[in-house]
Design a protein around this motif. Structure first.
Motif, PDB file in Angstrom:
ATOM      1  N   SER A 147      -4.424  13.485  -5.433  1.00 63.14           N
ATOM      2  CA  SER A 147      -3.040  13.018  -5.366  1.00 63.14           C
ATOM      3  C   SER A 147      -2.064  14.133  -5.713  1.00 63.14           C
ATOM      4  O   SER A 147      -2.399  15.088  -6.423  1.00 63.14           O
ATOM      5  CB  SER A 147      -2.817  11.844  -6.314  1.00 63.14           C
ATOM      6  OG  SER A 147      -2.827  12.272  -7.663  1.00 63.14           O
ATOM      7  N   GLU A 163       0.654  18.271   1.946  1.00 65.71           N
ATOM      8  CA  GLU A 163       1.276  17.678   0.763  1.00 65.71           C
ATOM      9  C   GLU A 163       0.643  18.190  -0.525  1.00 65.71           C
ATOM     10  O   GLU A 163       1.335  18.465  -1.512  1.00 65.71           O
ATOM     11  CB  GLU A 163       1.161  16.154   0.827  1.00 65.71           C
ATOM     12  CG  GLU A 163       1.965  15.515   1.937  1.00 65.71           C
ATOM     13  CD  GLU A 163       1.616  14.053   2.106  1.00 65.71           C
ATOM     14  OE1 GLU A 163       2.437  13.200   1.733  1.00 65.71           O
ATOM     15  OE2 GLU A 163       0.514  13.761   2.615  1.00 65.71           O
ATOM     16  N   SER A 192      -6.526  11.046  -0.098  1.00 65.61           N
ATOM     17  CA  SER A 192      -5.360  10.165  -0.240  1.00 65.61           C
ATOM     18  C   SER A 192      -4.096  10.767   0.329  1.00 65.61           C
ATOM     19  O   SER A 192      -3.230  10.041   0.827  1.00 65.61           O
ATOM     20  CB  SER A 192      -5.139   9.824  -1.722  1.00 65.61           C
ATOM     21  OG  SER A 192      -6.288   9.242  -2.299  1.00 65.61           O
ATOM     22  N   PHE A 193      -3.951  12.095   0.212  1.00 62.67           N
ATOM     23  CA  PHE A 193      -2.806  12.816   0.750  1.00 62.67           C
ATOM     24  C   PHE A 193      -3.309  13.913   1.682  1.00 62.67           C
ATOM     25  O   PHE A 193      -4.446  14.365   1.567  1.00 62.67           O
ATOM     26  CB  PHE A 193      -1.977  13.448  -0.381  1.00 62.67           C
ATOM     27  CG  PHE A 193      -1.191  12.461  -1.194  1.00 62.67           C
ATOM     28  CD1 PHE A 193       0.152  12.237  -0.927  1.00 62.67           C
ATOM     29  CD2 PHE A 193      -1.790  11.747  -2.225  1.00 62.67           C
ATOM     30  CE1 PHE A 193       0.886  11.329  -1.679  1.00 62.67           C
ATOM     31  CE2 PHE A 193      -1.069  10.841  -2.975  1.00 62.67           C
ATOM     32  CZ  PHE A 193       0.280  10.626  -2.703  1.00 62.67           C
ATOM     33  N   GLU A 235       0.823  -1.214   0.000  1.00 63.90           N
ATOM     34  CA  GLU A 235       0.000   0.000   0.000  1.00 63.90           C
ATOM     35  C   GLU A 235       0.851   1.256   0.000  1.00 63.90           C
ATOM     36  O   GLU A 235       0.539   2.233  -0.686  1.00 63.90           O
ATOM     37  CB  GLU A 235      -0.935  -0.010   1.213  1.00 63.90           C
ATOM     38  CG  GLU A 235      -1.938   1.127   1.226  1.00 63.90           C
ATOM     39  CD  GLU A 235      -2.926   1.019   2.371  1.00 63.90           C
ATOM     40  OE1 GLU A 235      -3.718   1.965   2.552  1.00 63.90           O
ATOM     41  OE2 GLU A 235      -2.908   0.001   3.088  1.00 63.90           O
ATOM     42  N   ARG A 236       1.943   1.240   0.745  1.00 66.03           N
ATOM     43  CA  ARG A 236       2.790   2.433   0.826  1.00 66.03           C
ATOM     44  C   ARG A 236       3.455   2.722  -0.519  1.00 66.03           C
ATOM     45  O   ARG A 236       3.490   3.874  -0.963  1.00 66.03           O
ATOM     46  CB  ARG A 236       3.846   2.244   1.905  1.00 66.03           C
ATOM     47  CG  ARG A 236       4.754   3.459   2.069  1.00 66.03           C
ATOM     48  CD  ARG A 236       5.692   3.299   3.234  1.00 66.03           C
ATOM     49  NE  ARG A 236       6.567   4.451   3.369  1.00 66.03           N
ATOM     50  CZ  ARG A 236       7.461   4.591   4.328  1.00 66.03           C
ATOM     51  NH1 ARG A 236       7.593   3.643   5.260  1.00 66.03           N
ATOM     52  NH2 ARG A 236       8.228   5.657   4.385  1.00 66.03           N
ATOM     53  N   GLU A 237       3.977   1.688  -1.170  1.00 74.02           N
ATOM     54  CA  GLU A 237       4.602   1.882  -2.478  1.00 74.02           C
ATOM     55  C   GLU A 237       3.586   2.409  -3.485  1.00 74.02           C
ATOM     56  O   GLU A 237       3.883   3.316  -4.275  1.00 74.02           O
ATOM     57  CB  GLU A 237       5.201   0.568  -2.983  1.00 74.02           C
ATOM     58  CG  GLU A 237       5.906   0.709  -4.329  1.00 74.02           C
ATOM     59  CD  GLU A 237       6.406  -0.613  -4.875  1.00 74.02           C
ATOM     60  OE1 GLU A 237       7.257  -0.589  -5.796  1.00 74.02           O
ATOM     61  OE2 GLU A 237       5.934  -1.684  -4.427  1.00 74.02           O
ATOM     62  N   TYR A 238       2.398   1.857  -3.456  1.00 72.98           N
ATOM     63  CA  TYR A 238       1.340   2.279  -4.380  1.00 72.98           C
ATOM     64  C   TYR A 238       1.000   3.751  -4.174  1.00 72.98           C
ATOM     65  O   TYR A 238       0.902   4.531  -5.136  1.00 72.98           O
ATOM     66  CB  TYR A 238       0.104   1.409  -4.156  1.00 72.98           C
ATOM     67  CG  TYR A 238      -1.039   1.674  -5.099  1.00 72.98           C
ATOM     68  CD1 TYR A 238      -0.946   1.351  -6.451  1.00 72.98           C
ATOM     69  CD2 TYR A 238      -2.229   2.240  -4.636  1.00 72.98           C
ATOM     70  CE1 TYR A 238      -2.002   1.587  -7.318  1.00 72.98           C
ATOM     71  CE2 TYR A 238      -3.288   2.471  -5.494  1.00 72.98           C
ATOM     72  CZ  TYR A 238      -3.169   2.150  -6.830  1.00 72.98           C
ATOM     73  OH  TYR A 238      -4.210   2.386  -7.690  1.00 72.98           O
ATOM     74  N   LEU A 239       0.835   4.143  -2.915  1.00 73.25           N
ATOM     75  CA  LEU A 239       0.465   5.526  -2.610  1.00 73.25           C
ATOM     76  C   LEU A 239       1.581   6.493  -3.000  1.00 73.25           C
ATOM     77  O   LEU A 239       1.328   7.537  -3.607  1.00 73.25           O
ATOM     78  CB  LEU A 239       0.151   5.661  -1.121  1.00 73.25           C
ATOM     79  CG  LEU A 239      -0.256   7.058  -0.627  1.00 73.25           C
ATOM     80  CD1 LEU A 239      -1.604   7.456  -1.206  1.00 73.25           C
ATOM     81  CD2 LEU A 239      -0.316   7.081   0.898  1.00 73.25           C
ATOM     82  N   GLU A 240       2.816   6.143  -2.686  1.00 79.20           N
ATOM     83  CA  GLU A 240       3.925   7.075  -2.881  1.00 79.20           C
ATOM     84  C   GLU A 240       4.397   7.172  -4.332  1.00 79.20           C
ATOM     85  O   GLU A 240       4.884   8.221  -4.757  1.00 79.20           O
ATOM     86  CB  GLU A 240       5.109   6.675  -1.991  1.00 79.20           C
ATOM     87  CG  GLU A 240       4.847   6.874  -0.503  1.00 79.20           C
ATOM     88  CD  GLU A 240       6.037   6.523   0.362  1.00 79.20           C
ATOM     89  OE1 GLU A 240       7.051   6.014  -0.196  1.00 79.20           O
ATOM     90  OE2 GLU A 240       5.977   6.740   1.581  1.00 79.20           O
ATOM     91  N   HIS A 241       4.253   6.081  -5.088  1.00 80.37           N
ATOM     92  CA  HIS A 241       4.876   6.057  -6.406  1.00 80.37           C
ATOM     93  C   HIS A 241       3.904   5.895  -7.582  1.00 80.37           C
ATOM     94  O   HIS A 241       4.258   6.270  -8.703  1.00 80.37           O
ATOM     95  CB  HIS A 241       5.914   4.923  -6.468  1.00 80.37           C
ATOM     96  CG  HIS A 241       7.041   5.096  -5.505  1.00 80.37           C
ATOM     97  ND1 HIS A 241       8.057   5.995  -5.704  1.00 80.37           N
ATOM     98  CD2 HIS A 241       7.296   4.482  -4.315  1.00 80.37           C
ATOM     99  CE1 HIS A 241       8.909   5.933  -4.698  1.00 80.37           C
ATOM    100  NE2 HIS A 241       8.472   5.033  -3.836  1.00 80.37           N
TER     101      HIS A 241
END
Length: 221
Positions: free
Chosen positions: A171, A196, A191-192, A36-42
């Motif tokens: 996003s 941000e 989402s953010f 989930e973290r990779e998906y959200l960040e990248h």
């Protein structure tokens, strides 16, 4: 009158968990899992092809375009099946679309496939309120590139040359895409976080759709 350009996943529909699960369904035979973290960040602002390319590239794999198209085709029915079982819209989504459609054309600008967007709009009962859809098939590259919004602005001009336009994004990549196209952009903090989205260039940020007032969208408050 102001045209409203809405991102879809993460703004109107709470579908990102279903997208992530569907990506992992397709990638599982390759021994790959996106957390989930990779998906959200990248990956959050990318279209399906962009996610597959980026996820594999981060693991040292480069795909041919026919392989990318095959993965995208395999993912769509898995997403629809998962989203059908857990269909969720954000509170106020239907009201937002109906309200904004009374003030000018409403367009969807999304990295999702058109069939997925239409499926959800019809389920929400608001397909008729959407003037046009710019989906993954209609832009040469995906967000965070401004190309999808430039396509949308051509649609706005075609419908009414005098219209102003505002984008709504959840996003960081989506905000950057909208600002790159020269648009006023209001973030919604699904989402953010607010900080941000503002740092990415959002002109204003609403905590949720209930706070996304016409005054905020039109730049009057």
């Amino acid at each position: 009158m102001v045209a409203t350009l809405l991102d879809f996943d993460g703004v109107l529909v709470d579908s990102e968990p279903a997208h992530l699960a569907a990506f992992n369904d397709v990638l599982a035979p390759k021994g790959i899992k996106i957390d989930e973290r990779e998906y959200l960040e990248h990956f959050l602002s990318l279209d399906d092809a962009g996610v597959f390319r980026a996820a594999l590239f981060r693991r040292g794999v480069t795909l041919r375009e026919e392989e990318v198209r095959g993965l995208v085709a395999a993912k769509s029915p898995r997403f629809i099946a998962r989203f059908s079982d857990a269909f969720r819209i954000f509170p106020g989504a239907t009201d937002l679309v109906v309200r904004r459609a009374a003030r000018g054309p409403v367009g969807i600008v999304s990295g999702a496939l058109e069939s997925e967007i239409v499926f959800a709009l019809e389920k929400m009962g608001i397909r008729a309120q959407i003037a046009f859809i710019v989906s993954a098939e209609h832009a040469p590259v995906s967000k965070p590139d401004p190309a999808p919004f430039r396509v949308a602005l051509r649609e706005v001009l075609r419908l009414s040359p005098s219209e102003n336009a505002v984008a709504v994004e959840d996003s960081v990549g989506g905000v950057r895409a909208a600002k790159g196209a020269g648009l006023r952009c209001v973030g919604v903090a699904h989402s953010f976080g607010q900080a941000e989205l503002l740092l990415a260039g959002a002109d204003a940020v609403a905590e949720n759709l209930a706070a996304l007032t016409d005054a905020l969208l039109d730049g009057a408050g």
